[in-house]
Design a protein around this motif. Sequence first.
Motif, PDB file in Angstrom:
ATOM      1  N   ALA A  85       0.913  -1.036  -0.091  1.00 19.71           N
ATOM      2  CA  ALA A  85      -0.081   0.101   0.094  1.00 19.71           C
ATOM      3  C   ALA A  85       1.067   1.247  -0.058  1.00 19.71           C
ATOM      4  O   ALA A  85       0.429   2.212  -0.748  1.00 19.71           O
ATOM      5  CB  ALA A  85      -0.786  -0.016   1.301  1.00 19.71           C
ATOM      6  N   ARG A  86       1.893   1.352   0.676  1.00 23.54           N
ATOM      7  CA  ARG A  86       2.649   2.392   0.877  1.00 23.54           C
ATOM      8  C   ARG A  86       3.522   2.625  -0.497  1.00 23.54           C
ATOM      9  O   ARG A  86       3.494   3.965  -0.964  1.00 23.54           O
ATOM     10  CB  ARG A  86       3.803   2.131   1.628  1.00 23.54           C
ATOM     11  CG  ARG A  86       3.570   2.302   3.306  1.00 23.54           C
ATOM     12  CD  ARG A  86       4.827   1.972   4.030  1.00 23.54           C
ATOM     13  NE  ARG A  86       4.635   1.577   5.418  1.00 23.54           N
ATOM     14  CZ  ARG A  86       4.601   2.577   6.509  1.00 23.54           C
ATOM     15  NH1 ARG A  86       5.066   3.760   6.324  1.00 23.54           N
ATOM     16  NH2 ARG A  86       4.308   2.224   7.734  1.00 23.54           N
ATOM     17  N   ARG A  87       3.896   1.572  -1.200  1.00 27.16           N
ATOM     18  CA  ARG A  87       4.563   1.948  -2.541  1.00 27.16           C
ATOM     19  C   ARG A  87       3.468   2.533  -3.532  1.00 27.16           C
ATOM     20  O   ARG A  87       3.765   3.388  -4.320  1.00 27.16           O
ATOM     21  CB  ARG A  87       5.010   0.270  -2.996  1.00 27.16           C
ATOM     22  CG  ARG A  87       6.113  -0.060  -2.162  1.00 27.16           C
ATOM     23  CD  ARG A  87       6.700  -1.438  -2.864  1.00 27.16           C
ATOM     24  NE  ARG A  87       6.064  -2.537  -3.018  1.00 27.16           N
ATOM     25  CZ  ARG A  87       5.987  -3.520  -1.905  1.00 27.16           C
ATOM     26  NH1 ARG A  87       6.817  -3.428  -1.110  1.00 27.16           N
ATOM     27  NH2 ARG A  87       5.182  -4.368  -2.288  1.00 27.16           N
ATOM     28  N   LEU A  88       2.172   1.918  -3.500  1.00 24.10           N
ATOM     29  CA  LEU A  88       1.361   2.501  -4.227  1.00 24.10           C
ATOM     30  C   LEU A  88       0.948   4.120  -4.142  1.00 24.10           C
ATOM     31  O   LEU A  88       0.703   4.635  -4.817  1.00 24.10           O
ATOM     32  CB  LEU A  88       0.136   1.612  -4.456  1.00 24.10           C
ATOM     33  CG  LEU A  88       0.126   0.293  -5.015  1.00 24.10           C
ATOM     34  CD1 LEU A  88      -1.212  -0.629  -4.732  1.00 24.10           C
ATOM     35  CD2 LEU A  88       0.068   0.581  -6.449  1.00 24.10           C
ATOM     36  N   PHE A  89       0.964   4.314  -2.869  1.00 28.82           N
ATOM     37  CA  PHE A  89       0.607   5.762  -2.417  1.00 28.82           C
ATOM     38  C   PHE A  89       1.774   6.691  -2.683  1.00 28.82           C
ATOM     39  O   PHE A  89       1.460   7.808  -3.370  1.00 28.82           O
ATOM     40  CB  PHE A  89       0.478   5.823  -0.770  1.00 28.82           C
ATOM     41  CG  PHE A  89      -0.780   5.383  -0.115  1.00 28.82           C
ATOM     42  CD1 PHE A  89      -2.056   5.695  -0.423  1.00 28.82           C
ATOM     43  CD2 PHE A  89      -0.797   4.751   0.967  1.00 28.82           C
ATOM     44  CE1 PHE A  89      -3.261   5.562  -0.122  1.00 28.82           C
ATOM     45  CE2 PHE A  89      -2.116   4.209   1.444  1.00 28.82           C
ATOM     46  CZ  PHE A  89      -3.285   4.927   0.770  1.00 28.82           C
ATOM     47  N   ALA A  90       2.995   5.992  -2.798  1.00 33.46           N
ATOM     48  CA  ALA A  90       3.966   6.884  -3.086  1.00 33.46           C
ATOM     49  C   ALA A  90       4.235   6.898  -4.763  1.00 33.46           C
ATOM     50  O   ALA A  90       4.465   8.041  -5.164  1.00 33.46           O
ATOM     51  CB  ALA A  90       5.289   6.190  -2.761  1.00 33.46           C
TER      52      ALA A  90
END
Length: 864
Positions: free
Chosen positions: A533-538
């Motif tokens: 999820a963090r990677r997609l938010f970034a």
Amino acid sequence: MSDDTWRVLDDLLAAALELPPADRAAFVEHERAANPERAARLERLLANAATGDSLSPGGAFAGALGRSLDAEDAHLTGRILGRYRVEEEIGRGGMAVVFRATRAEGDFRQTVAIKLLKRGVDTDEVVRRFERERQILAQADHPNLARLYDAGVGPGGRPYLVLEHVDGRPIDRFADEERLDLPARLRLFRQVVGAVAAAHRNLVVHRDIKPSNVLVTADGHAKLLDFGIAKLLDPTAEDGKTATRLRPMTPAFASPEQLAGEAITTATDVYQLGLLLRLLLRDQRLDRDLETLLATALRPEPERRYGGAAELGADVDRYLAGRPLAARPDRFSYRLSKFLARHRAAVVVFLVALSGIAGTVTVATLRLRAERDRATAAATRATRSAEMLRGLFSAAAPAATRGQDMTARALLERGARQVLAELPEEPELAAELLTEIGTIYGELALYEEGQPHLERAVELRRRPPVDGPGLARSLHALGRMVFARGDFARARRLHEEALALRRSAAPSGDAKVAASADALAQVLAVQNELEPARRLFAEALALYEASEGPESAEVGRVAGHLGAHLRRGEEEEARRWLERSARVLAASLGPDHPDTAEAEVALAENLERLGELDAAGQRYVHALPLLERIYGVEHPRYLDALFAFAVLEDERGHHGEALEILARVKDLRTRRLGGDHVALAEVWNAIGVAERSRENIVAAEAAFRQAAAVHDRALGADHVDAAVPLGNLAKLLEQSRRTGEAMVVYRQVVGRFERGLGRDHPALTVPLSRLAELELGAGRPAVAEELLRRVLGIATRLPGGEHAVALPRATLGQTLVALGRFVEAEALLEQLATDASVHEEARRRAREGLAELARRRGGGQGGS
């Protein structure tokens, strides 16, 4: 005269002296209609008071009430009352004199108003009302209420209040002198309504709302003053015993029930607010809505007015936002005009979609002459679609409906039926229109009604030849819909497919790819897959920053999503993201946009977790009324914010108020989302916490178990989020001395955290510590030691962990005593018992451990 007669006169005189001198004659005339003889005596007493003559034989007002007392109070200038230096008299009424004063301590300087009870008017009844005003101001907390700072006893035993000093003009003067237009006057009035609503929530009726009691500062901030004659609605309040006999009021601003000596309720304040609004709008041109609003507030029968200040304020908000008034007849033509005005953007999108399709067809006609006939036919169909939309709205006109009501929901449903009936030969066009209709349903939170149209749109767009971008758009809309309904597994599949299609169309990424990445990241975060999820938010942030700019609204929204979904224990990092979100959205969309308000709510929840309760509460002051005005009281976005506020109220100790709000949120969420939605789980958990605070153990246990069960049904039987209500349940069982049951549940909590967050996550320290203490108490110190050493291993790796481990170290020392390892235990416990930097509870346990060690040694028990 009898003692009872004098007591009545005494009370009437106290009430009259509270009024400005100009209003006292009308008060006497009102009393004359009820009892001419008593009114004549009251008139003589007031005349005596004005000249300073003594008042006897009643005794309540004996002494100098006139010039001699004025001179005495004038001598207070320059004297110290409590911590405040009196500077000058700034006001005088029948009951009290008001001074401006200052408090100076070092670099701190504060200007206040001191309200000192006059000598000679300190009857039991007046003193009771003075004390009641202090209680009211102490319990009512609102930015538009003058705050109470302090209280004390002054010269001659006279009580005084230290109040916020308001340097302002009466509200009607301010509005006229500043030449405020109609919306500005309504917004100013709305501040007053909010203050009165806050008083009503505290079971207080002001009953003397008039321009002189509402001052407005130079920056346009209204303050409601003078609760001296306010009435407590609490039936146990002492005022309830005299309310039928005393009728303090300002006649020019009195309600019909006040003049008739009848019961005073919140409707009394509504009437006076109506009078105040009529005064503010006396030179404006009023449309039908405002006339209806005023007429409803000023109805002679209390039961036919608005139910309270909050209801009146809600209609003022609706008027300012162009929404239908609750007080208006619910005719369709009226509701439709408001609906179209309120959802102008959605309707424009709908029309733009049609015009875009028509434009595409036109371009195709010009560029592909060989397909002229086909393009012409397509253009004809697009034109017919536009005509269909116009016909849809014209069919809702009163002449067509014959006066029958047609809701916005019925209008959308009719449009969907027309699309399917009239466009069977153009699936792509039908899918585009159905996607728009479904999206509008979603904005209205009508998920059950809107989902079938989005399902049909996806079905139509899967037919060959497949238009990838069009299919992605419908998949994205459907994914958002099912996510809102709590079907996270399906939402994930839909967003994954939409993201793949959009990446295929734009390999280097664009704003549409960013939108799909953000949507999928939110689903993964809910499913506790935080790293992907963090990677997609970034990714979404980077794409939006490149395409829309680093200060764009899209960046602000994604920053808010990221901050809201960070792990437990990452509150400070979350705060930075949420503060960025609130700042960017306020700058790009304005402070009154609903997305800005939702960002404020998310930041408030974060501040609450950080223990900054007052700062959190301030964020709700702007956000909640705005969301209610825009979405209405049943929309999920408003309910989400209201739920967060209820949690804060519970933490502030307002358990009853929190439970009332939570019950409302639970019922409305169940009606919209069903009983197994994850949003219901958090409500049940919050209900359990509030009931536990009220020591209602049975209700709390049932709520925690229900929360865990809903979590499991919504997210799966092993999801980490259920650990929160399970942890609360375990603590409750432990406090109820149901130790065996508590240990079973604590082990479940540990298992959920381990599987969802990993074996070394900080969240494990609490349940492991509690489980260790229970194991020690159950006579299993070896098991307790193993658990405590694991806790210490996790905690010492945290920032500041050396202070966080004091309590488990003390428990470990007690455990070592139980294991007979006295030397090891003594070294650990003595260090903790003598360390002043250690928390007192840890030192206390260390001392208990040393005492137990000494007892065992003295008893001859062995140990190494």
